[in-house]
Motif scaffolding. Structure first.
Motif, PDB file in Angstrom:
ATOM      1  N   GLY A  39     113.733 -58.865 -27.035  1.00 38.19           N
ATOM      2  CA  GLY A  39     113.180 -59.567 -28.182  1.00 38.19           C
ATOM      3  C   GLY A  39     114.297 -60.032 -29.095  1.00 38.19           C
ATOM      4  O   GLY A  39     115.430 -59.576 -28.994  1.00 38.19           O
ATOM      5  N   ASP A  54     108.916 -61.824 -29.038  1.00 38.68           N
ATOM      6  CA  ASP A  54     108.885 -60.869 -27.935  1.00 38.68           C
ATOM      7  C   ASP A  54     109.160 -61.649 -26.656  1.00 38.68           C
ATOM      8  O   ASP A  54     108.480 -62.636 -26.377  1.00 38.68           O
ATOM      9  CB  ASP A  54     107.507 -60.218 -27.877  1.00 38.68           C
ATOM     10  N   SER A  61     105.902 -54.149 -28.972  1.00 30.60           N
ATOM     11  CA  SER A  61     106.052 -55.232 -29.941  1.00 30.60           C
ATOM     12  C   SER A  61     107.518 -55.368 -30.318  1.00 30.60           C
ATOM     13  O   SER A  61     108.247 -54.385 -30.357  1.00 30.60           O
ATOM     14  CB  SER A  61     105.254 -54.919 -31.211  1.00 30.60           C
ATOM     15  N   THR A  62     107.929 -56.579 -30.620  1.00 34.38           N
ATOM     16  CA  THR A  62     109.262 -56.797 -31.163  1.00 34.38           C
ATOM     17  C   THR A  62     109.116 -56.921 -32.671  1.00 34.38           C
ATOM     18  O   THR A  62     108.194 -57.562 -33.168  1.00 34.38           O
ATOM     19  CB  THR A  62     109.899 -58.070 -30.583  1.00 34.38           C
ATOM     20  N   LEU A 105     112.351 -52.766 -30.864  1.00 32.68           N
ATOM     21  CA  LEU A 105     111.076 -52.701 -30.152  1.00 32.68           C
ATOM     22  C   LEU A 105     110.297 -51.523 -30.716  1.00 32.68           C
ATOM     23  O   LEU A 105     110.866 -50.554 -31.209  1.00 32.68           O
ATOM     24  CB  LEU A 105     111.288 -52.489 -28.653  1.00 32.68           C
TER      25      LEU A 105
END
Length: 131
Positions: A39, A54, A61-62, A105
């Protein structure tokens, strides 16, 4: 332009750079990636935006984490899947302040904290040149 060249440079850390943005004169953008390149995120000082993207379908999730030198902090989260562009978060920062970012992340579904983070960027002004 000579002064600008002496002030703009690479930021140490995971794939980090300070580059001129396609915006007003003296604009600065900070671009960073997670340590595993899953990401990326950015800060643009000319429009007070934080972005995040992402780039891997890994279920995480980023997150672009940000903080200012006057006590504000927050996150911009891309949690809607991989490879669908940047999510842009718009903030109103103090024009005399400085900010920095870090890209990580996070697995919110399993309550796993920050992983594969970049280092924090250097401090950059909300307006003007790098200090």
């Amino acid at each position: 332009m000579k002064r600008l060249k002496t002030k703009i440079g690479l930021v140490t850390g995971a794939a980090a750079a300070v580059v001129l943005a396609a915006g007003p004169a003296n604009a600065i953008s900070i671009w960073m990636s997670t340590s595993d390149n899953a990401g990326s995120g950015y800060f643009q000082n000319y429009d007070d935006t934080i972005g995040v993207s992402d780039t891997q379908g890994d279920g995480m999730s980023t997150v672009t984490r940000w903080e200012t030198d006057y006590g504000r902090s927050g996150t911009c989260v891309d949690s809607n899947g991989a490879d669908n562009g940047y999510k842009v978060c718009d903030y109103d920062f103090d024009e005399d302040g400085y900010g920095r970012i870090k890209v990580c992340l996070r697995d919110y579904s399993n309550d796993i904290g920050w992983i594969n983070c970049s280092t924090w960027s250097d401090w950059h002004p909300v307006r003007g040149f790098v200090r």
